[in-house]
Write a protein that holds these residues in place. Sequence first.
Motif, PDB file in Angstrom:
ATOM      1  N   THR A 105       0.826  -1.304   0.055  1.00 20.31           N
ATOM      2  CA  THR A 105      -0.037  -0.011   0.259  1.00 20.31           C
ATOM      3  C   THR A 105       0.813   1.522  -0.107  1.00 20.31           C
ATOM      4  OG1 THR A 105      -1.888  -1.307   1.207  1.00 20.31           O
ATOM      5  CG2 THR A 105      -1.718   1.168   1.344  1.00 20.31           C
ATOM      6  N   SER A 119       0.295   3.734  -9.220  1.00 20.91           N
ATOM      7  CA  SER A 119      -0.637   2.681  -8.598  1.00 20.91           C
ATOM      8  C   SER A 119      -1.139   1.741  -9.626  1.00 20.91           C
ATOM      9  CB  SER A 119      -1.533   3.664  -7.718  1.00 20.91           C
ATOM     10  OG  SER A 119      -2.493   4.149  -8.538  1.00 20.91           O
ATOM     11  N   LEU A 121      -3.532  -1.177  -8.463  1.00 22.31           N
ATOM     12  CA  LEU A 121      -4.492  -1.682  -8.100  1.00 22.31           C
ATOM     13  C   LEU A 121      -5.173  -1.080  -6.730  1.00 22.31           C
ATOM     14  CD1 LEU A 121      -6.215  -4.362  -8.786  1.00 22.31           C
ATOM     15  CD2 LEU A 121      -4.989  -5.567  -7.069  1.00 22.31           C
ATOM     16  N   GLU A 122      -6.534  -0.832  -6.734  1.00 24.20           N
ATOM     17  CA  GLU A 122      -7.292  -0.249  -5.697  1.00 24.20           C
ATOM     18  C   GLU A 122      -7.561  -1.365  -4.634  1.00 24.20           C
ATOM     19  OE1 GLU A 122     -10.456   1.930  -7.349  1.00 24.20           O
ATOM     20  OE2 GLU A 122      -9.492   3.536  -8.108  1.00 24.20           O
ATOM     21  N   ASN A 123      -7.720  -1.075  -3.380  1.00 24.34           N
ATOM     22  CA  ASN A 123      -7.921  -1.850  -2.336  1.00 24.34           C
ATOM     23  C   ASN A 123      -8.660  -0.771  -1.181  1.00 24.34           C
ATOM     24  OD1 ASN A 123      -7.826  -4.351  -0.832  1.00 24.34           O
ATOM     25  ND2 ASN A 123      -6.227  -2.971   0.540  1.00 24.34           N
ATOM     26  N   LYS A 124      -9.305  -1.752  -0.122  1.00 27.03           N
ATOM     27  CA  LYS A 124      -9.740  -0.875   1.044  1.00 27.03           C
ATOM     28  C   LYS A 124      -9.572  -2.037   2.246  1.00 27.03           C
ATOM     29  CE  LYS A 124     -14.693  -1.789   0.094  1.00 27.03           C
ATOM     30  NZ  LYS A 124     -15.883  -1.139  -0.335  1.00 27.03           N
ATOM     31  N   ASP A 198      -6.937  -6.486   3.877  1.00 30.35           N
ATOM     32  CA  ASP A 198      -6.989  -6.022   2.809  1.00 30.35           C
ATOM     33  C   ASP A 198      -8.233  -6.639   2.081  1.00 30.35           C
ATOM     34  OD1 ASP A 198      -4.094  -4.674   1.600  1.00 30.35           O
ATOM     35  OD2 ASP A 198      -4.134  -5.781   3.628  1.00 30.35           O
ATOM     36  N   GLU A 223      -9.907   3.405   1.980  1.00 29.22           N
ATOM     37  CA  GLU A 223      -9.505   3.078   0.794  1.00 29.22           C
ATOM     38  C   GLU A 223      -8.045   3.264   0.407  1.00 29.22           C
ATOM     39  OE1 GLU A 223     -12.341   4.571  -2.002  1.00 29.22           O
ATOM     40  OE2 GLU A 223     -14.173   3.651  -1.139  1.00 29.22           O
ATOM     41  N   GLU A 224      -7.420   2.540  -0.304  1.00 27.04           N
ATOM     42  CA  GLU A 224      -6.000   2.771  -0.741  1.00 27.04           C
ATOM     43  C   GLU A 224      -5.652   2.274  -1.989  1.00 27.04           C
ATOM     44  OE1 GLU A 224      -5.028   0.651   2.957  1.00 27.04           O
ATOM     45  OE2 GLU A 224      -4.657  -1.281   1.496  1.00 27.04           O
ATOM     46  N   GLU A 225      -4.341   2.512  -2.579  1.00 27.90           N
ATOM     47  CA  GLU A 225      -3.787   2.097  -3.624  1.00 27.90           C
ATOM     48  C   GLU A 225      -2.596   1.157  -3.376  1.00 27.90           C
ATOM     49  OE1 GLU A 225      -3.531   5.755  -5.768  1.00 27.90           O
ATOM     50  OE2 GLU A 225      -5.409   5.083  -6.849  1.00 27.90           O
ATOM     51  N   TYR A 226      -2.598   0.063  -4.272  1.00 27.62           N
ATOM     52  CA  TYR A 226      -1.122  -0.638  -4.591  1.00 27.62           C
ATOM     53  C   TYR A 226      -0.170   0.071  -5.152  1.00 27.62           C
ATOM     54  CZ  TYR A 226      -3.415  -4.583  -1.627  1.00 27.62           C
ATOM     55  OH  TYR A 226      -4.024  -5.307  -0.942  1.00 27.62           O
TER      56      TYR A 226
END
Length: 264
Positions: A105, A119, A121-124, A198, A223-226
Amino acid sequence: MKKQLLGLFVTAGLLAACGNSEVNESTNETTDAALKDTYIIGLDDTFAPMSFRDTDGQIVGFDVDLAEAIGEDIGVSFEFQAIDWTMKETELNTGNIDLIWNGYTITDERKEKVAFSDSYLENKQIIVTLADSDIQTKADLAGKTVSTQQASASQDAIEADVSGIIAEIEGGQPVLYATFTDVFNDLDSGRSDAIVVDEVLGRYIMKQKGADNYKVLDDNFGEEEYGVGMRKEDTRLQDAINQGLADLQENGQYQEIYQTWFAE
């Protein structure tokens, strides 16, 4: 004549040095002018579906397929090395690995230690309980035992949450485990009331174990991004990986890899 020869040797030496390195004008740091043939990627080999070991013991996953495709695109090879995830930045900056590429992240704190790719891929950070739990919201975690992986973005998200719920959970802090496999086992056994994971990993594991056994709260921890982490001086490698990501997006390979691991 001796002075002329000495001058030629000095000039040749400078040209040779310039052929192997260049100065980044924005940082005044010397960077490699050419990519290496092989780079070592450090990862957590239990972080499905990003990277994990299959039944034959081989490291597979979304990040593995993505790295290999980018390697072909930019003309380098990658080797995959399992590491202690709590030591990932140390492993990188001491040279034991060249990249952190494993659902890593992007955060401001980590940007102080490493350089990130774009980035990809999106993730949360989701909250998971057993299906029959009476926990319905983040506020219901008060007085409950919550667990997550040590040195993970999940831990960071819990500790940074502006609602202040961390002060109200059992013990005033989450229970920490070395891997998310241990975290899920803790929930399954009833030792934890809830876990924070994740989403990409949590959904995958719940599918394997039986999604009906679990409940995902509507509330989450952000929410976050890889991105791919690397040493700050490796600017040419950073540019190459960014170009590879862009190429795969343009030619459709990224979507093919995505569908392989996240179709459902």
